[in-house]
Scaffold this active site. Structure first.
Site, short mmCIF file in Angstrom:
data_model
loop_
_atom_site.label_atom_id
_atom_site.label_comp_id
_atom_site.label_asym_id
_atom_site.label_seq_id
_atom_site.Cartn_x
_atom_site.Cartn_y
_atom_site.Cartn_z
N GLY A 32 0.82 -1.20 0.00
CA GLY A 32 0.00 0.00 0.00
C GLY A 32 0.85 1.25 0.00
O GLY A 32 1.62 1.49 0.93
N ALA A 33 0.73 2.05 -1.07
CA ALA A 33 1.53 3.28 -1.20
C ALA A 33 0.73 4.50 -0.81
O ALA A 33 0.79 5.55 -1.45
CB ALA A 33 2.06 3.41 -2.62
N HIS A 66 10.56 37.66 3.95
CA HIS A 66 11.74 37.20 3.22
C HIS A 66 12.89 37.00 4.20
O HIS A 66 13.09 37.84 5.07
CB HIS A 66 12.13 38.25 2.17
CG HIS A 66 13.39 37.91 1.46
ND1 HIS A 66 13.43 36.95 0.45
CD2 HIS A 66 14.66 38.37 1.61
CE1 HIS A 66 14.68 36.85 0.01
NE2 HIS A 66 15.45 37.70 0.70
#
Ligand code: FAD
Length: 470
Positions: A185-186, A449
């Site tokens: 299962g991924a 920033h």
């Protein structure tokens, strides 16, 4: 709501996972006399005990281990003699779980919520019978909330033995690093736990029935994630239907059929079956009480979480919608507010979803595939982590942000992020979606920033083809 004798409540919640315990706390805050039934020895449900929290503790520890071994060199930091101390890593995880489950118990005391210890069964719309170690307790109530969650789905032909072939619960506590872990299962749980054990030294093969990983995640993002996970050393076998897992001594042979019907085998020493979870209603007495379930075993509810029986409600993994802790919590809050006569509400279009691999995968809203299938016209903005200054400083240049906005109104329909700290970055977009914001709204907001949030802004700018650093 009535107040009566000691065993009479306004609300009885069955299950103390994030849905149940949050619902109980909110109900108590609003003045409702509340009990919560829990059969396990600790409160907190799947999430706190064997889900979100222990998996994130191990993801964090294993990521640090990997960073020290493979990434510090590039920063000019030389470290020698690095060793894995798995018992300490596991003990740290257990300690975090204990602190949090104990914290919920304290919150119950503070809010005067009665913890009815034992397994709850709905006798009728106004009665829950609790069977515990000290006998039976009968709780009479005006409202019953089913918050019994989910458990790992079994795979036909593959028997769990708790040792070699296991669920996520055992895979959180392997006493030693597997040599070769085969993950069936991924999806989110398979990739998160596969990442943990790969970082700690296991060879990891993920076998998936579909032709892609991360079902439900935007296709472009999932494809890029697969490329990065493959680069890290995880092997993927897609389009493979697992038929059996045969244990012989300390080895397991997984047999699967490919799309053409050819049969193949893979040898490993542990198999984690992570093909999804199924709603947990066994022993709850739904059938006898007349509480309707759908074809997938989920409790059927209306827009106000009421089941087919008036006065009986359900929230969390046991009902429709994504199986996520925060979805369960917010349903719990909304329901408690409705029960108290307020206006509880949950916007299902604004629920973020995160895969805590490295890099992380985060999304909110619709995928490109969904918009195409629904015939909704959209504009797309994309921006990669690469040019971003903070991403460079962090050494996290792999990743991208993708916005999908309504072609006419510019309203955000979906946002998908693959990259470092994607789980934190998506919060801004989830709030924007909740407020009905446009891509332009994000583009015109000042982003500090240098931060990764500038990647989000550039992607939003790119919807109008005006990204500045592209
Ligand atoms: P649960 O948390 O399953 O709780 C249900 C509770 O009800 C349990 O304590 C159970 O013992 C109790 N119960 C059941 N029946 C009865 C009964 N008859 N009487 C008394 N008690 C009963 N989600 C995220 O959002 N983020 C993540 O990072 C994340 N990671 C996960 C990692 C793993 C390995 C797993 C397995 C799950 C993860 N999830 C994650 C999913 C998340 O754990 C669930 O969505 C969430 O726990 C659902 O909450 P719930 O309240 O509906 O039910």
């Amino acid at each position: 709501m009535t107040q009566g004798s000691e065993d009479r409540y306004d609300v009885v919640v069955i299950g103390s996972g994030p849905g149940g315990y949050v619902c109980a706390i909110r109900a108590a805050q609003l003045g409702l006399k509340t009990a919560c039934v829990e059969k396990d020895a600790t409160l907190g449900g799947t999430c706190l005990n064997v889900g979100c929290i222990p998996s994130k503790a191990l993801l964090e520890s294993s990521e640090r281990y990997e960073m020290v071994r493979h990434e510090l060199d590039a920063h000019g930091v030389k470290v020698g003699g690095v060793e894995l101390d798995l018992p300490t890593m596991l003990a740290r995880k257990d300690r975090i779980v204990d602190e949090l489950t104990g914290g919920v118990e304290m919150l119950f005391k503070k809010n005067k919520i009665h913890w009815a210890r034992g397994t709850g069964r709905i006798q009728d719309a106004g009665t829950v019978v609790v069977s515990g170690a000290s006998g039976e307790e009968v709780l009479r109530t005006d409202a019953i909330v089913i918050a019994t969650g989910s458990s790992p789905a079994p795979l036909r032909g593959v028997a769990f033995d708790g040792e070699r072939v296991v669920t996520s619960t055992e895979a959180l506590s392997f006493a030693e690093v597997p040599k070769h872990l085969i993950v069936v299962g991924a999806g989110v749980i398979g990739l998160e736990l596969g990442s943990v054990w790969r970082r700690l030294g296991a060879e990891v093969t993920v076998v998936e029935y579909l032709d892609r990983i991360l079902p439900g995640v935007d296709g472009e993002i999932a494809k890029e994630a697969q490329r990065l996970f493959t680069k890290q050393g995880i092997r993927f076998v897609l389009g493979a239907a697992v038929q059996a897992a045969d244990v012989a001594g300390d080895q397991v042979t997984v047999r699967y059929a490919d799309r053409e019907g050819g049969t193949h085998t893979i040898e490993g020493d542990r198999v984690l079956v992570a093909i999804g979870r199924r709603p947990h209603t066994e022993g709850l007495g739904c059938e006898a009480a007349g509480v309707a379930l759908d074809e997938r075993g989920r409790v059927v509810v209306d827009d106000h979480f009421e089941t087919s029986v008036p006065g009986v409600y359900a929230i969390g993994d046991v009902i429709r919608g994504p199986m996520l802790a925060h979805k369960a919590e917010d349903e719990g809050i909304a329901l408690a507010e409705l029960l108290a006569g307020e206006h509880g509400h949950l916007n299902y279009d604004a629920i973020p979803s995160i895969v805590y691999t490295h890099p992380e995968v985060a999304s909110v809203g619709r995928t490109e595939e969904e918009l195409k299938a629904e015939g909704i016209a959209y504009n797309k903005g994309r921006y990669k982590y690469g040019p971003n200054g903070r991403a460079k400083a962090l050494g996290e240049a792999e990743g991208l942000v993708k916005f999908l906005a309504d072609a006419e109104t510019d309203r955000i329909l979906g946002c998908h992020i693959l990259g470092a700290r994607a789980g934190d970055l998506i919060a801004e977009v989830a709030v924007a979606v909740e407020f009905g914001a446009s891509a332009e709204d994000i583009a015109r907001s000042v982003h500090a920033h240098p931060t990764l949030s500038e990647v989000v802004r550039e992607a939003a700018l790119d919807v109008g083809r005006r990204a500045l650093h592209k």
